[in-house]
Design an enzyme around this catalytic site. Structure first.
Site, PDB file in Angstrom:
ATOM      1  N   ASP A  21       0.884  -1.169   0.000  1.00 30.43           N
ATOM      2  CA  ASP A  21       0.000   0.000   0.000  1.00 30.43           C
ATOM      3  C   ASP A  21       0.922   1.219   0.000  1.00 30.43           C
ATOM      4  O   ASP A  21       2.145   1.075   0.147  1.00 30.43           O
ATOM      5  CB  ASP A  21      -0.896  -0.009   1.249  1.00 30.43           C
ATOM      6  CG  ASP A  21      -1.903   1.133   1.216  1.00 30.43           C
ATOM      7  OD1 ASP A  21      -2.549   1.335   0.175  1.00 30.43           O
ATOM      8  OD2 ASP A  21      -2.042   1.849   2.218  1.00 30.43           O
ATOM      9  N   SER A  22       0.318   2.409  -0.139  1.00 26.41           N
ATOM     10  CA  SER A  22       1.150   3.613  -0.098  1.00 26.41           C
ATOM     11  C   SER A  22       1.671   3.882   1.313  1.00 26.41           C
ATOM     12  O   SER A  22       2.625   4.626   1.489  1.00 26.41           O
ATOM     13  CB  SER A  22       0.320   4.815  -0.561  1.00 26.41           C
ATOM     14  OG  SER A  22      -0.759   5.000   0.336  1.00 26.41           O
ATOM     15  N   CYS A  84      -4.316  -1.965  -1.728  1.00 29.35           N
ATOM     16  CA  CYS A  84      -4.427  -0.549  -2.053  1.00 29.35           C
ATOM     17  C   CYS A  84      -5.467  -0.431  -3.165  1.00 29.35           C
ATOM     18  O   CYS A  84      -5.288  -0.979  -4.251  1.00 29.35           O
ATOM     19  CB  CYS A  84      -3.068  -0.031  -2.529  1.00 29.35           C
ATOM     20  SG  CYS A  84      -3.142   1.630  -3.205  1.00 29.35           S
ATOM     21  N   ASN A  85      -6.551   0.261  -2.850  1.00 28.07           N
ATOM     22  CA  ASN A  85      -7.628   0.423  -3.840  1.00 28.07           C
ATOM     23  C   ASN A  85      -7.137   1.191  -5.058  1.00 28.07           C
ATOM     24  O   ASN A  85      -7.500   0.876  -6.197  1.00 28.07           O
ATOM     25  CB  ASN A  85      -8.794   1.183  -3.213  1.00 28.07           C
ATOM     26  CG  ASN A  85      -9.505   0.384  -2.142  1.00 28.07           C
ATOM     27  OD1 ASN A  85     -10.508  -0.245  -2.407  1.00 28.07           O
ATOM     28  ND2 ASN A  85      -8.981   0.387  -0.930  1.00 28.07           N
ATOM     29  N   THR A  86      -6.313   2.199  -4.814  1.00 27.94           N
ATOM     30  CA  THR A  86      -5.873   3.091  -5.901  1.00 27.94           C
ATOM     31  C   THR A  86      -5.096   2.322  -6.971  1.00 27.94           C
ATOM     32  O   THR A  86      -5.336   2.488  -8.167  1.00 27.94           O
ATOM     33  CB  THR A  86      -5.017   4.234  -5.307  1.00 27.94           C
ATOM     34  OG1 THR A  86      -5.788   4.877  -4.288  1.00 27.94           O
ATOM     35  CG2 THR A  86      -4.622   5.238  -6.351  1.00 27.94           C
ATOM     36  N   GLU A 162      -2.092   9.377   8.072  1.00 33.26           N
ATOM     37  CA  GLU A 162      -0.622   9.238   8.048  1.00 33.26           C
ATOM     38  C   GLU A 162       0.070  10.279   8.935  1.00 33.26           C
ATOM     39  O   GLU A 162       1.123  10.010   9.506  1.00 33.26           O
ATOM     40  CB  GLU A 162      -0.101   9.346   6.606  1.00 33.26           C
ATOM     41  CG  GLU A 162      -0.484   8.168   5.716  1.00 33.26           C
ATOM     42  CD  GLU A 162       0.336   6.897   5.967  1.00 33.26           C
ATOM     43  OE1 GLU A 162       1.381   6.955   6.637  1.00 33.26           O
ATOM     44  OE2 GLU A 162      -0.101   5.823   5.474  1.00 33.26           O
ATOM     45  N   CYS A 194     -10.875   2.981   0.470  1.00 37.42           N
ATOM     46  CA  CYS A 194      -9.438   3.276   0.587  1.00 37.42           C
ATOM     47  C   CYS A 194      -9.028   2.620   1.894  1.00 37.42           C
ATOM     48  O   CYS A 194      -9.718   2.778   2.911  1.00 37.42           O
ATOM     49  CB  CYS A 194      -9.191   4.779   0.646  1.00 37.42           C
ATOM     50  SG  CYS A 194      -7.506   5.208   1.153  1.00 37.42           S
ATOM     51  N   THR A 195      -7.931   1.886   1.866  1.00 37.14           N
ATOM     52  CA  THR A 195      -7.581   1.088   3.048  1.00 37.14           C
ATOM     53  C   THR A 195      -7.228   1.937   4.271  1.00 37.14           C
ATOM     54  O   THR A 195      -7.211   1.422   5.387  1.00 37.14           O
ATOM     55  CB  THR A 195      -6.401   0.154   2.726  1.00 37.14           C
ATOM     56  OG1 THR A 195      -5.360   0.928   2.140  1.00 37.14           O
ATOM     57  CG2 THR A 195      -6.838  -0.946   1.775  1.00 37.14           C
ATOM     58  N   HIS A 196      -6.957   3.218   4.047  1.00 36.13           N
ATOM     59  CA  HIS A 196      -6.679   4.090   5.194  1.00 36.13           C
ATOM     60  C   HIS A 196      -7.949   4.438   5.985  1.00 36.13           C
ATOM     61  O   HIS A 196      -7.867   4.764   7.165  1.00 36.13           O
ATOM     62  CB  HIS A 196      -6.043   5.402   4.728  1.00 36.13           C
ATOM     63  CG  HIS A 196      -4.592   5.303   4.384  1.00 36.13           C
ATOM     64  ND1 HIS A 196      -4.149   4.777   3.196  1.00 36.13           N
ATOM     65  CD2 HIS A 196      -3.485   5.674   5.075  1.00 36.13           C
ATOM     66  CE1 HIS A 196      -2.819   4.833   3.165  1.00 36.13           C
ATOM     67  NE2 HIS A 196      -2.395   5.368   4.296  1.00 36.13           N
TER      68      HIS A 196
HETATM   69  N1  DGL Z   1      -4.633   3.362   0.870  1.00 40.13           N
HETATM   70  C1  DGL Z   1      -4.652   3.512  -0.533  1.00 40.13           C
HETATM   71  C2  DGL Z   1      -5.957   3.087  -1.155  1.00 40.13           C
HETATM   72  O1  DGL Z   1      -6.546   2.132  -0.680  1.00 40.13           O
HETATM   73  C3  DGL Z   1      -4.000   4.756  -1.121  1.00 40.13           C
HETATM   74  C4  DGL Z   1      -4.053   6.013  -0.330  1.00 40.13           C
HETATM   75  C5  DGL Z   1      -3.167   7.110  -0.927  1.00 40.13           C
HETATM   76  O2  DGL Z   1      -1.924   7.011  -0.788  1.00 40.13           O
HETATM   77  O3  DGL Z   1      -3.724   8.056  -1.503  1.00 40.13           O
HETATM   78  O4  DGL Z   1      -6.391   3.629  -2.135  1.00 40.13           O
END
Ligand code: DGL
Length: 273
Positions: A21-22, A84-86, A162, A194-196
């Site tokens: 993930d990011s 990571c969804n993105t 973050e 988004c996993t965050h």
């Molecule tokens: N957590 C990531 C996702 O699921 C990316 C978040 C990001 O870095 O913008 O999309």
């Protein structure tokens, strides 16, 4: 020949599983998978130097994902979880055939289940890149065109997690604003795409019933377990491990993860090339 094949598949099943993930977001998926598959070896890569992925171009995301896959290829993994969804939305289709291990993209693995929910309207919160790809809407409507999918980008939320800004008044106001933009459409469920975002559930549940939110990590983990099982790739040992790698600051990663996931050893810092 038979013996050689048996030895190979037996050893592959005990190879590690890569995650990326990011940043700390993918830990929401790792936590779920570790609960149902405790005896696997997990390698987690947080590309914190290149965060936020949601604001990057497709070309940049292909470059980052490709480098991370190569890193895992050198580590000898049996599978990589795109937690990571993105990147699932933007790079999976481009890179999926370039590597010799299984790749699990979060969105494509769960949309079928969401399309089968008994709802007429569903909201999706995600990054700009995911929303612009319409990956959730396309995936759900391909199976069930009757569901109206309301998409909403929440660009501030990854930074709030973050940078540990959850307690700031401005953060809560930004989250409430995004939430109200979708709630006014009366969705029956809202996907945290988004996993965050599951890190923010304590704030979200102050303004909407907790059970309106779907954290895709739960179904995603079940999907991965079942697919590894079908492929004969579940580890057959009674110990598991986890190792963490980051492209940015190791200590910052531990701090950001701390409200959700305890990381005991400092992650190794990796410069990808
Ligand atoms: N957590 C990531 C996702 O699921 C990316 C978040 C990001 O870095 O913008 O999309």
């Amino acid at each position: 020949m038979w013996r050689a094949l048996t030895i190979t598949s037996n050893s592959i099943r005990n190879y590690p599983i890569g995650f990326f993930d990011s940043g700390v977001g993918g830990l929401t998926v790792l936590k779920q998978l570790k609960e149902i598959l405790p005896y696997e070896d997990y390698l987690y890569f947080g590309d914190t130097k290149n965060m936020p992925y949601g604001e990057k171009s497709k070309e940049q995301l292909v470059e980052f994902s490709g480098k991370i896959f190569k890193f895992f290829e050198k580590k000898g993994v049996k599978a990589v979880v795109m937690a990571c969804n993105t990147t699932s939305a933007t790079t999976y289709d481009i890179l999926k055939n370039d590597f010799n291990f299984k790749i699990y993209p979060i969105i494509q693995s769960v949309t079928k289940l969401f399309a089968e929910l008994p709802v007429k309207k569903i909201g999706v919160f995600a990054t700009h890149a995911t929303i612009n790809s319409h990956a959730y809407k396309i995936g759900i409507n391909r199976i069930n065109p009757e569901i109206e999918v309301i998409e909403h980008a929440c660009p501030e939320w990854v930074k709030i997690v973050e940078e540990k800004l959850e307690d700031k008044t401005e953060s809560i106001a930004a989250i409430k604003y995004d939430l109200n933009s979708v709630l006014k459409e009366n969705p029956e469920k809202i996907i945290l795409g988004c996993t965050h975002y599951p890190y923010l559930i304590d704030i979200l549940k102050q303004f909407a019933p907790e059970d309106i939110f779907i954290n895709p990590a739960e179904e995603f983990a079940k999907f991965i377990k079942s697919d590894l099982e079908k492929a004969g790739l579940l580890a057959d040992k009674t110990t598991g491990s986890q190792n963490f790698y980051v492209s940015g600051s190791p200590q910052k990663f531990i701090n950001a993860a701390s409200i959700f996931y305890e990381i005991k050893h400092l992650p190794e810092q990796i410069i990808l090339n």
